[in-house]
Design an enzyme around this catalytic site. Structure first.
Site, PDB file in Angstrom:
ATOM      1  N   ASP A   1      -3.601  -6.158  -6.449  1.00  0.00           N
ATOM      2  CA  ASP A   1      -4.891  -5.653  -5.984  1.00  0.00           C
ATOM      3  C   ASP A   1      -5.371  -6.655  -4.937  1.00  0.00           C
ATOM      4  O   ASP A   1      -5.540  -7.848  -5.253  1.00  0.00           O
ATOM      5  CB  ASP A   1      -5.870  -5.579  -7.169  1.00  0.00           C
ATOM      6  CG  ASP A   1      -7.219  -5.009  -6.750  1.00  0.00           C
ATOM      7  OD1 ASP A   1      -7.670  -5.302  -5.623  1.00  0.00           O
ATOM      8  OD2 ASP A   1      -7.827  -4.274  -7.548  1.00  0.00           O
TER       9      ASP A   1
ATOM     10  N   ILE B   1      -3.489  -0.272   3.682  1.00  0.00           N
ATOM     11  CA  ILE B   1      -4.453  -0.279   2.579  1.00  0.00           C
ATOM     12  C   ILE B   1      -5.862  -0.006   3.101  1.00  0.00           C
ATOM     13  O   ILE B   1      -6.295  -0.628   4.080  1.00  0.00           O
ATOM     14  CB  ILE B   1      -4.406  -1.649   1.865  1.00  0.00           C
ATOM     15  CG1 ILE B   1      -3.092  -1.775   1.086  1.00  0.00           C
ATOM     16  CG2 ILE B   1      -5.616  -1.847   0.958  1.00  0.00           C
ATOM     17  CD1 ILE B   1      -2.817  -3.150   0.542  1.00  0.00           C
TER      18      ILE B   1
ATOM     19  N   LYS C   1     -12.810  -0.029   9.994  1.00  0.00           N
ATOM     20  CA  LYS C   1     -11.670   0.023  10.926  1.00  0.00           C
ATOM     21  C   LYS C   1     -11.980  -0.778  12.207  1.00  0.00           C
ATOM     22  O   LYS C   1     -11.073  -1.359  12.808  1.00  0.00           O
ATOM     23  CB  LYS C   1     -11.301   1.473  11.261  1.00  0.00           C
ATOM     24  CG  LYS C   1     -10.725   2.269  10.094  1.00  0.00           C
ATOM     25  CD  LYS C   1      -9.468   1.654   9.502  1.00  0.00           C
ATOM     26  CE  LYS C   1      -8.745   2.580   8.530  1.00  0.00           C
ATOM     27  NZ  LYS C   1      -7.707   1.886   7.752  1.00  0.00           N
TER      28      LYS C   1
ATOM     29  N   GLN D   1      -1.099  -0.931  -5.869  1.00  0.00           N
ATOM     30  CA  GLN D   1      -2.396  -1.423  -6.341  1.00  0.00           C
ATOM     31  C   GLN D   1      -2.492  -1.674  -7.842  1.00  0.00           C
ATOM     32  O   GLN D   1      -3.010  -2.709  -8.251  1.00  0.00           O
ATOM     33  CB  GLN D   1      -3.474  -0.417  -5.932  1.00  0.00           C
ATOM     34  CG  GLN D   1      -4.877  -0.836  -6.291  1.00  0.00           C
ATOM     35  CD  GLN D   1      -5.892   0.221  -5.930  1.00  0.00           C
ATOM     36  OE1 GLN D   1      -5.534   1.294  -5.437  1.00  0.00           O
ATOM     37  NE2 GLN D   1      -7.147  -0.074  -6.168  1.00  0.00           N
TER      38      GLN D   1
ATOM     39  N   LYS E   1      -1.663  14.218   6.240  1.00  0.00           N
ATOM     40  CA  LYS E   1      -2.002  14.535   4.838  1.00  0.00           C
ATOM     41  C   LYS E   1      -1.433  13.486   3.888  1.00  0.00           C
ATOM     42  O   LYS E   1      -0.233  13.428   3.663  1.00  0.00           O
ATOM     43  CB  LYS E   1      -1.438  15.905   4.465  1.00  0.00           C
ATOM     44  CG  LYS E   1      -2.259  17.071   4.951  1.00  0.00           C
ATOM     45  CD  LYS E   1      -1.754  18.343   4.285  1.00  0.00           C
ATOM     46  CE  LYS E   1      -1.989  19.537   5.194  1.00  0.00           C
ATOM     47  NZ  LYS E   1      -1.178  20.690   4.800  1.00  0.00           N
ATOM     48  N   THR E   2      -2.328  12.643   3.352  1.00  0.00           N
ATOM     49  CA  THR E   2      -1.954  11.654   2.333  1.00  0.00           C
ATOM     50  C   THR E   2      -3.054  11.665   1.268  1.00  0.00           C
ATOM     51  O   THR E   2      -4.092  12.304   1.473  1.00  0.00           O
ATOM     52  CB  THR E   2      -1.874  10.227   2.929  1.00  0.00           C
ATOM     53  OG1 THR E   2      -3.175   9.869   3.389  1.00  0.00           O
ATOM     54  CG2 THR E   2      -0.874  10.119   4.070  1.00  0.00           C
TER      55      THR E   2
ATOM     56  N   SER F   1       2.684   8.529   1.705  1.00  0.00           N
ATOM     57  CA  SER F   1       1.970   7.334   2.175  1.00  0.00           C
ATOM     58  C   SER F   1       2.521   6.848   3.519  1.00  0.00           C
ATOM     59  O   SER F   1       3.742   6.818   3.721  1.00  0.00           O
ATOM     60  CB  SER F   1       2.123   6.192   1.164  1.00  0.00           C
ATOM     61  OG  SER F   1       1.487   6.516  -0.042  1.00  0.00           O
TER      62      SER F   1
ATOM     63  N   ALA G   1      -5.136   9.249   0.466  1.00  0.00           N
ATOM     64  CA  ALA G   1      -6.368   8.659   1.012  1.00  0.00           C
ATOM     65  C   ALA G   1      -7.057   9.637   1.963  1.00  0.00           C
ATOM     66  O   ALA G   1      -8.281   9.789   1.933  1.00  0.00           O
ATOM     67  CB  ALA G   1      -6.048   7.349   1.722  1.00  0.00           C
TER      68      ALA G   1
ATOM     69  N   GLY H   1       0.807  -1.222   0.000  1.00  0.00           N
ATOM     70  CA  GLY H   1       0.000   0.000   0.000  1.00  0.00           C
ATOM     71  C   GLY H   1       0.836   1.265   0.000  1.00  0.00           C
ATOM     72  O   GLY H   1       0.835   2.011   0.979  1.00  0.00           O
TER      73      GLY H   1
ATOM     74  N   TYR I   1     -17.162   9.800   8.522  1.00  0.00           N
ATOM     75  CA  TYR I   1     -16.213   8.698   8.299  1.00  0.00           C
ATOM     76  C   TYR I   1     -16.990   7.411   7.991  1.00  0.00           C
ATOM     77  O   TYR I   1     -16.524   6.520   7.292  1.00  0.00           O
ATOM     78  CB  TYR I   1     -15.299   8.537   9.514  1.00  0.00           C
ATOM     79  CG  TYR I   1     -13.956   7.934   9.174  1.00  0.00           C
ATOM     80  CD1 TYR I   1     -12.982   8.660   8.511  1.00  0.00           C
ATOM     81  CD2 TYR I   1     -13.668   6.614   9.517  1.00  0.00           C
ATOM     82  CE1 TYR I   1     -11.766   8.096   8.195  1.00  0.00           C
ATOM     83  CE2 TYR I   1     -12.457   6.040   9.206  1.00  0.00           C
ATOM     84  CZ  TYR I   1     -11.510   6.788   8.546  1.00  0.00           C
ATOM     85  OH  TYR I   1     -10.301   6.214   8.231  1.00  0.00           O
TER      86      TYR I   1
HETATM   87  P1  NAD Z   1      -2.407   6.315   0.733  1.00  0.00           P
HETATM   88  O1  NAD Z   1      -3.432   6.772  -0.242  1.00  0.00           O
HETATM   89  O2  NAD Z   1      -1.015   6.775   0.531  1.00  0.00           O
HETATM   90  O3  NAD Z   1      -2.438   4.734   0.907  1.00  0.00           O
HETATM   91  C1  NAD Z   1      -3.612   3.954   0.757  1.00  0.00           C
HETATM   92  C2  NAD Z   1      -3.223   2.796  -0.145  1.00  0.00           C
HETATM   93  O4  NAD Z   1      -4.278   1.835  -0.254  1.00  0.00           O
HETATM   94  C3  NAD Z   1      -2.910   3.281  -1.578  1.00  0.00           C
HETATM   95  O5  NAD Z   1      -1.569   2.941  -1.892  1.00  0.00           O
HETATM   96  C4  NAD Z   1      -3.902   2.490  -2.423  1.00  0.00           C
HETATM   97  O6  NAD Z   1      -3.385   2.131  -3.691  1.00  0.00           O
HETATM   98  C5  NAD Z   1      -4.125   1.258  -1.543  1.00  0.00           C
HETATM   99  N1  NAD Z   1      -5.289   0.485  -1.972  1.00  0.00           N
HETATM  100  C6  NAD Z   1      -6.595   0.883  -2.032  1.00  0.00           C
HETATM  101  N2  NAD Z   1      -7.344  -0.122  -2.571  1.00  0.00           N
HETATM  102  C7  NAD Z   1      -6.492  -1.165  -2.842  1.00  0.00           C
HETATM  103  C8  NAD Z   1      -6.654  -2.455  -3.428  1.00  0.00           C
HETATM  104  N3  NAD Z   1      -7.858  -2.902  -3.839  1.00  0.00           N
HETATM  105  N4  NAD Z   1      -5.556  -3.251  -3.552  1.00  0.00           N
HETATM  106  C9  NAD Z   1      -4.335  -2.828  -3.146  1.00  0.00           C
HETATM  107  N5  NAD Z   1      -4.124  -1.611  -2.597  1.00  0.00           N
HETATM  108  C10 NAD Z   1      -5.190  -0.788  -2.459  1.00  0.00           C
HETATM  109  O7  NAD Z   1      -2.968   6.862   2.135  1.00  0.00           O
HETATM  110  P2  NAD Z   1      -2.507   6.541   3.647  1.00  0.00           P
HETATM  111  O8  NAD Z   1      -3.149   7.610   4.458  1.00  0.00           O
HETATM  112  O9  NAD Z   1      -1.047   6.338   3.723  1.00  0.00           O
HETATM  113  O10 NAD Z   1      -3.277   5.186   3.964  1.00  0.00           O
HETATM  114  C11 NAD Z   1      -2.647   4.022   4.484  1.00  0.00           C
HETATM  115  C12 NAD Z   1      -3.455   3.469   5.659  1.00  0.00           C
HETATM  116  O11 NAD Z   1      -3.379   4.403   6.746  1.00  0.00           O
HETATM  117  C13 NAD Z   1      -4.937   3.263   5.363  1.00  0.00           C
HETATM  118  O12 NAD Z   1      -5.373   2.081   5.984  1.00  0.00           O
HETATM  119  C14 NAD Z   1      -5.576   4.474   6.053  1.00  0.00           C
HETATM  120  O13 NAD Z   1      -6.939   4.254   6.393  1.00  0.00           O
HETATM  121  C15 NAD Z   1      -4.685   4.545   7.265  1.00  0.00           C
HETATM  122  N6  NAD Z   1      -4.788   5.800   8.052  1.00  0.00           N
HETATM  123  C16 NAD Z   1      -4.490   6.998   7.475  1.00  0.00           C
HETATM  124  C17 NAD Z   1      -4.606   8.160   8.235  1.00  0.00           C
HETATM  125  C18 NAD Z   1      -4.309   9.505   7.630  1.00  0.00           C
HETATM  126  O14 NAD Z   1      -4.697  10.517   8.207  1.00  0.00           O
HETATM  127  N7  NAD Z   1      -3.623   9.567   6.506  1.00  0.00           N
HETATM  128  C19 NAD Z   1      -4.990   8.093   9.578  1.00  0.00           C
HETATM  129  C20 NAD Z   1      -5.263   6.852  10.131  1.00  0.00           C
HETATM  130  C21 NAD Z   1      -5.167   5.693   9.367  1.00  0.00           C
END
Ligand code: NAD
Length: 262
Positions: A66, A94, A164, A42, A194-195, A21, A197, A15, A157
């Site tokens: 995926d 992910i 989650k 992905q 900030k990402t 990320s 997602a 991911g 959310y």
């Molecule tokens: P990100 O967008 O960089 O990463 C999310 C990843 O999920 C992406 O690389 C995307 O390609 C992958 N993904 C989605 N569907 C997929 C699939 N079907 N197959 C394979 N990969 C898939 O954003 P992030 O914020 O780094 O997210 C990573 C994790 O951290 C997630 O679980 C997110 O919920 C969690 N999270 C993020 C925050 C935040 O504020 N950024 C806070 C708490 C938790």
């Protein structure tokens, strides 16, 4: 002096989209500690960015996976079995929910959107753990990423909060199963960072600013915080910890309103 030296250890990070990320922030720390890395992304769309990101890690192995496709998961672990034999650490970073499911009321979530969000954001951890199990080294460890909305209502959310909750419960059940072999699994509950997602979550920027104002450390959670906690939870430094959700300071333990004087 205590040093985290992971030379000779092998880690798979699933991911990664770009350098913001959270998966990448943990990967960077694992790399600095000397671990050998493999990444899964992905789709083809992300290939160029992940190649650019990992160009200074010459031994990095890259896979397009995926997580809804079991055959792609099987192929990933079959290749790693041949190349590495064992895996020491696994990072699951992910999640996905259709935007419309996070824009209205939870009660309006469609069956399709609910199933999609739960499949990608929660079941994928179970699928990955199942395929990885035969390869996981005896003192191996896994981490996943979660969010406070698993525990309490965070308006909008919606289905991601429910996903989650399922993810955190899965961490506890997987910890029980994998513990037989000495493998640990924990969840990092991160405040808003900030990402890609995160920026697709309605109201994210409002929450992002609010958290820095109310959090005990008056500090915005960032990639370094998440990377450090990831490194700790994977390394032998956290050898007695499994099945837990660990928070990076996010301010949610502080009531959102200032009561002031009577
Ligand atoms: P990100 O967008 O960089 O990463 C999310 C990843 O999920 C992406 O690389 C995307 O390609 C992958 N993904 C989605 N569907 C997929 C699939 N079907 N197959 C394979 N990969 C898939 O954003 P992030 O914020 O780094 O997210 C990573 C994790 O951290 C997630 O679980 C997110 O919920 C969690 N999270 C993020 C925050 C935040 O504020 N950024 C806070 C708490 C938790």
């Amino acid at each position: 002096m205590v040093n985290i030296d992971l030379t000779g250890k092998r880690a798979l990070i699933m991911g990664v989209t770009n350098r913001r990320s959270l998966g990448w922030s943990i990967a960077a720390k694992l790399h600095a500690a000397g671990a050998e890395l493999a990444f899964s992304y992905q789709g083809d769309r992300l290939k160029g960015e992940v190649e650019k990101l990992t160009k200074d890690i010459p031994s990095a192995r890259l896979y397009q996976v995926d997580v809804t496709q079991q055959d792609q998961l099987k192929a990933l672990f079959a290749d790693l079995a041949e190349a590495w034999g064992t895996i020491d650490y696994l990072v699951h970073a992910i999640a996905f929910a259709p935007r419309e499911a996070m824009d209205g009321r939870y009660i309006e979530t469609t069956r399709d959107d609910w199933v999609t969000a739960l499949e990608i954001s929660a079941y994928s951890l179970v699928a990955v753990a199942g395929e990885a199990e035969p390869l996981l080294a005896e003192d191996g460890a896994m981490v996943t990423l979660t969010y406070y909305a698993a525990e309490k209502v965070v308006p909008k959310y919606n289905v991601m909060g429910v996903a989650k909750s399922a993810l955190e419960a899965s961490v506890r059940y997987l910890a029980y199963d994998l513990g037989e072999k000495g493998v640990r699994i924990n969840a990092i509950s991160a405040g808003p960072v900030k990402t890609v997602a995160a920026r697709s979550i309605p109201g994210f920027m409002k929450m992002y600013k609010r958290v820095a104002a109310v959090s005990p450390l008056k500090h915005q959670v960032d990639q370094t915080d998440v990377g450090n906690l990831g490194l700790f939870l994977l390394s032998p430094m956290s050898g007695g910890i499994t099945g837990e959700t660990i928070y990076v300071d996010s301010g949610f333990n502080v009531m959102g309103m200032d009561l002031g004087d009577d």
